[in-house]
Design a protein around this motif. Structure first.
Motif, PDB file in Angstrom:
ATOM      1  N   MET A   1       0.829  -1.187   0.000  1.00 52.24           N
ATOM      2  CA  MET A   1       0.000   0.000   0.000  1.00 52.24           C
ATOM      3  C   MET A   1       0.874   1.252   0.000  1.00 52.24           C
ATOM      4  SD  MET A   1      -3.145   1.111   2.461  1.00 52.24           S
ATOM      5  CE  MET A   1      -2.298   1.752   3.865  1.00 52.24           C
ATOM      6  N   ARG A   2       1.883   1.268   0.861  1.00 57.33           N
ATOM      7  CA  ARG A   2       2.747   2.461   0.920  1.00 57.33           C
ATOM      8  C   ARG A   2       3.527   2.666  -0.373  1.00 57.33           C
ATOM      9  NH1 ARG A   2       4.896   1.246   6.877  1.00 57.33           N
ATOM     10  NH2 ARG A   2       3.007   1.871   7.969  1.00 57.33           N
ATOM     11  N   GLY A   3       3.970   1.536  -0.968  1.00 62.42           N
ATOM     12  CA  GLY A   3       4.712   1.636  -2.231  1.00 62.42           C
ATOM     13  C   GLY A   3       3.865   2.251  -3.330  1.00 62.42           C
ATOM     14  N   GLY A   4       2.584   1.884  -3.365  1.00 64.82           N
ATOM     15  CA  GLY A   4       1.683   2.461  -4.362  1.00 64.82           C
ATOM     16  C   GLY A   4       1.475   3.950  -4.149  1.00 64.82           C
ATOM     17  N   ALA A   5       1.346   4.350  -2.880  1.00 66.17           N
ATOM     18  CA  ALA A   5       1.134   5.768  -2.573  1.00 66.17           C
ATOM     19  C   ALA A   5       2.372   6.593  -2.916  1.00 66.17           C
ATOM     20  CB  ALA A   5       0.775   5.943  -1.104  1.00 66.17           C
ATOM     21  N   ILE A   6       3.538   6.101  -2.518  1.00 63.41           N
ATOM     22  CA  ILE A   6       4.771   6.843  -2.787  1.00 63.41           C
ATOM     23  C   ILE A   6       5.082   6.857  -4.280  1.00 63.41           C
ATOM     24  CG2 ILE A   6       7.269   6.844  -2.405  1.00 63.41           C
ATOM     25  CD1 ILE A   6       6.614   5.726   0.442  1.00 63.41           C
ATOM     26  N   GLY A   7       4.926   5.707  -4.932  1.00 59.02           N
ATOM     27  CA  GLY A   7       5.157   5.652  -6.379  1.00 59.02           C
ATOM     28  C   GLY A   7       4.201   6.538  -7.148  1.00 59.02           C
ATOM     29  N   GLY A   8       2.932   6.537  -6.744  1.00 58.61           N
ATOM     30  CA  GLY A   8       1.949   7.405  -7.387  1.00 58.61           C
ATOM     31  C   GLY A   8       2.284   8.872  -7.216  1.00 58.61           C
ATOM     32  N   LEU A   9       2.767   9.236  -6.028  1.00 61.20           N
ATOM     33  CA  LEU A   9       3.161  10.625  -5.780  1.00 61.20           C
ATOM     34  C   LEU A   9       4.332  11.025  -6.666  1.00 61.20           C
ATOM     35  CD1 LEU A   9       2.884  13.235  -4.112  1.00 61.20           C
ATOM     36  CD2 LEU A   9       4.466  12.222  -2.475  1.00 61.20           C
ATOM     37  N   VAL A  10       5.310  10.140  -6.803  1.00 59.73           N
ATOM     38  CA  VAL A  10       6.468  10.433  -7.650  1.00 59.73           C
ATOM     39  C   VAL A  10       6.029  10.617  -9.102  1.00 59.73           C
ATOM     40  CG1 VAL A  10       8.602   9.440  -8.593  1.00 59.73           C
ATOM     41  CG2 VAL A  10       8.149   9.311  -6.137  1.00 59.73           C
ATOM     42  N   VAL A  11       5.173   9.728  -9.586  1.00 59.10           N
ATOM     43  CA  VAL A  11       4.687   9.844 -10.963  1.00 59.10           C
ATOM     44  C   VAL A  11       3.908  11.147 -11.145  1.00 59.10           C
ATOM     45  CG1 VAL A  11       3.140   8.833 -12.690  1.00 59.10           C
ATOM     46  CG2 VAL A  11       4.696   7.371 -11.408  1.00 59.10           C
ATOM     47  N   CYS A  12       3.108  11.511 -10.155  1.00 56.99           N
ATOM     48  CA  CYS A  12       2.352  12.777 -10.205  1.00 56.99           C
ATOM     49  C   CYS A  12       3.290  13.972 -10.337  1.00 56.99           C
ATOM     50  CB  CYS A  12       1.534  12.937  -8.931  1.00 56.99           C
ATOM     51  SG  CYS A  12      -0.200  12.668  -9.131  1.00 56.99           S
ATOM     52  N   ILE A  13       4.315  13.979  -9.519  1.00 61.15           N
ATOM     53  CA  ILE A  13       5.263  15.103  -9.539  1.00 61.15           C
ATOM     54  C   ILE A  13       5.978  15.175 -10.884  1.00 61.15           C
ATOM     55  CG2 ILE A  13       7.408  15.968  -8.517  1.00 61.15           C
ATOM     56  CD1 ILE A  13       6.304  14.914  -5.808  1.00 61.15           C
ATOM     57  N   VAL A  14       6.379  14.027 -11.414  1.00 59.18           N
ATOM     58  CA  VAL A  14       7.036  14.013 -12.730  1.00 59.18           C
ATOM     59  C   VAL A  14       6.087  14.561 -13.791  1.00 59.18           C
ATOM     60  CG1 VAL A  14       7.948  12.503 -14.535  1.00 59.18           C
ATOM     61  CG2 VAL A  14       8.642  12.151 -12.165  1.00 59.18           C
ATOM     62  N   LEU A  15       4.823  14.161 -13.747  1.00 59.57           N
ATOM     63  CA  LEU A  15       3.865  14.601 -14.768  1.00 59.57           C
ATOM     64  C   LEU A  15       3.539  16.086 -14.687  1.00 59.57           C
ATOM     65  CD1 LEU A  15       1.420  11.613 -15.116  1.00 59.57           C
ATOM     66  CD2 LEU A  15       2.906  12.573 -16.845  1.00 59.57           C
ATOM     67  N   VAL A  16       3.706  16.666 -13.525  1.00 58.88           N
ATOM     68  CA  VAL A  16       3.485  18.113 -13.418  1.00 58.88           C
ATOM     69  C   VAL A  16       4.491  18.856 -14.291  1.00 58.88           C
ATOM     70  CG1 VAL A  16       3.712  20.068 -11.831  1.00 58.88           C
ATOM     71  CG2 VAL A  16       2.378  18.081 -11.164  1.00 58.88           C
ATOM     72  N   PHE A  17       5.712  18.336 -14.343  1.00 63.89           N
ATOM     73  CA  PHE A  17       6.763  19.017 -15.100  1.00 63.89           C
ATOM     74  C   PHE A  17       6.945  18.471 -16.524  1.00 63.89           C
ATOM     75  CE2 PHE A  17       7.898  19.507 -10.602  1.00 63.89           C
ATOM     76  CZ  PHE A  17       7.898  20.886 -10.533  1.00 63.89           C
ATOM     77  N   LYS A  18       6.519  17.246 -16.772  1.00 70.06           N
ATOM     78  CA  LYS A  18       6.691  16.624 -18.090  1.00 70.06           C
ATOM     79  C   LYS A  18       5.344  16.125 -18.606  1.00 70.06           C
ATOM     80  CE  LYS A  18      11.194  16.754 -18.581  1.00 70.06           C
ATOM     81  NZ  LYS A  18      11.850  17.349 -19.728  1.00 70.06           N
ATOM     82  N   LYS A  19       4.479  17.029 -18.984  1.00 69.02           N
ATOM     83  CA  LYS A  19       3.142  16.672 -19.453  1.00 69.02           C
ATOM     84  C   LYS A  19       3.177  15.759 -20.681  1.00 69.02           C
ATOM     85  CE  LYS A  19       1.087  20.961 -17.782  1.00 69.02           C
ATOM     86  NZ  LYS A  19       2.232  21.326 -16.978  1.00 69.02           N
ATOM     87  N   GLU A  20       4.201  15.894 -21.508  1.00 68.79           N
ATOM     88  CA  GLU A  20       4.284  15.082 -22.723  1.00 68.79           C
ATOM     89  C   GLU A  20       4.556  13.602 -22.434  1.00 68.79           C
ATOM     90  OE1 GLU A  20       8.295  16.992 -21.952  1.00 68.79           O
ATOM     91  OE2 GLU A  20       6.240  17.699 -22.042  1.00 68.79           O
ATOM     92  N   TRP A  21       4.914  13.248 -21.217  1.00 69.01           N
ATOM     93  CA  TRP A  21       5.134  11.862 -20.826  1.00 69.01           C
ATOM     94  C   TRP A  21       3.851  11.188 -20.334  1.00 69.01           C
ATOM     95  CZ3 TRP A  21      10.255  11.858 -17.525  1.00 69.01           C
ATOM     96  CH2 TRP A  21      11.317  12.262 -18.325  1.00 69.01           C
ATOM     97  N   ALA A  22       2.740  11.889 -20.347  1.00 63.99           N
ATOM     98  CA  ALA A  22       1.494  11.371 -19.773  1.00 63.99           C
ATOM     99  C   ALA A  22       1.033  10.089 -20.457  1.00 63.99           C
ATOM    100  CB  ALA A  22       0.399  12.434 -19.841  1.00 63.99           C
ATOM    101  N   TYR A  23       1.231   9.965 -21.764  1.00 67.02           N
ATOM    102  CA  TYR A  23       0.783   8.757 -22.460  1.00 67.02           C
ATOM    103  C   TYR A  23       1.484   7.513 -21.932  1.00 67.02           C
ATOM    104  CZ  TYR A  23       5.103   8.542 -25.141  1.00 67.02           C
ATOM    105  OH  TYR A  23       6.418   8.440 -25.509  1.00 67.02           O
ATOM    106  N   PHE A  24       2.683   7.666 -21.415  1.00 66.93           N
ATOM    107  CA  PHE A  24       3.451   6.544 -20.873  1.00 66.93           C
ATOM    108  C   PHE A  24       3.253   6.385 -19.368  1.00 66.93           C
ATOM    109  CE2 PHE A  24       7.495   5.167 -18.915  1.00 66.93           C
ATOM    110  CZ  PHE A  24       7.512   3.859 -19.382  1.00 66.93           C
ATOM    111  N   LEU A  25       3.220   7.506 -18.634  1.00 66.40           N
ATOM    112  CA  LEU A  25       3.179   7.448 -17.172  1.00 66.40           C
ATOM    113  C   LEU A  25       1.775   7.300 -16.590  1.00 66.40           C
ATOM    114  CD1 LEU A  25       5.922  10.022 -16.140  1.00 66.40           C
ATOM    115  CD2 LEU A  25       6.045   7.535 -16.123  1.00 66.40           C
ATOM    116  N   ALA A  26       0.740   7.677 -17.325  1.00 59.54           N
ATOM    117  CA  ALA A  26      -0.625   7.558 -16.785  1.00 59.54           C
ATOM    118  C   ALA A  26      -0.988   6.105 -16.468  1.00 59.54           C
ATOM    119  CB  ALA A  26      -1.638   8.186 -17.739  1.00 59.54           C
ATOM    120  N   PRO A  27      -0.687   5.141 -17.335  1.00 59.60           N
ATOM    121  CA  PRO A  27      -0.985   3.749 -16.966  1.00 59.60           C
ATOM    122  C   PRO A  27      -0.158   3.258 -15.769  1.00 59.60           C
ATOM    123  CG  PRO A  27      -0.707   3.938 -19.332  1.00 59.60           C
ATOM    124  CD  PRO A  27      -0.291   5.239 -18.744  1.00 59.60           C
TER     125      PRO A  27
END
Length: 111
Positions: free
Chosen positions: A1-27
């Motif tokens: 559970m914690r790994g999912g929360a922390i990993g999701g937060l990291v992906v969220c932060i990356v997507l804030v700065f790299k919107k063009e990666w959304a097609y890969f990082l959203a899944p």
């Protein structure tokens, strides 16, 4: 559970700065948050009988309302932002599901 929360937060932060990666990082975000939401659902389900089904139905109802607004064109996104908009919808639905769980648990614990 914690790994999912922390990993999701990291992906969220990356997507804030790299919107063009959304097609890969959203899944990837969906998978990580699925782990997180599954853990929270198991915890709430162990305490309150039937709460998970109610929260899922409320979330599906919200999604149906959003899709009903999208179909006639009331909600629009530019073509290059579609993946980013889908990511935003996913984040919002996960947040709403968790809030529905919290609200229902408060209502059930009043008895």
């Amino acid at each position: 559970m914690r790994g999912g929360a922390i990993g999701g937060l990291v992906v969220c932060i990356v997507l804030v700065f790299k919107k063009e990666w959304a097609y890969f990082l959203a899944p990837i975000y969906a998978l990580l948050e699925g782990l997180f939401v599954g853990g929270i659902s198991a915890m709430y389900g162990a305490i309150f009988n039937g709460i998970v089904v109610q929260a899922v139905l409320l979330t599906i109802g919200t999604l149906a309302g959003l899709l009903a607004a999208y179909r006639p064109g009331w909600i629009k996104a530019p073509k290059f932002m579609e993946w980013y908009a889908a990511f935003g919808l996913m984040v919002t639905l996960i947040w709403l599901y968790i809030e529905f769980l919290r609200l229902l648990s408060k209502l059930m614990s009043r008895d």
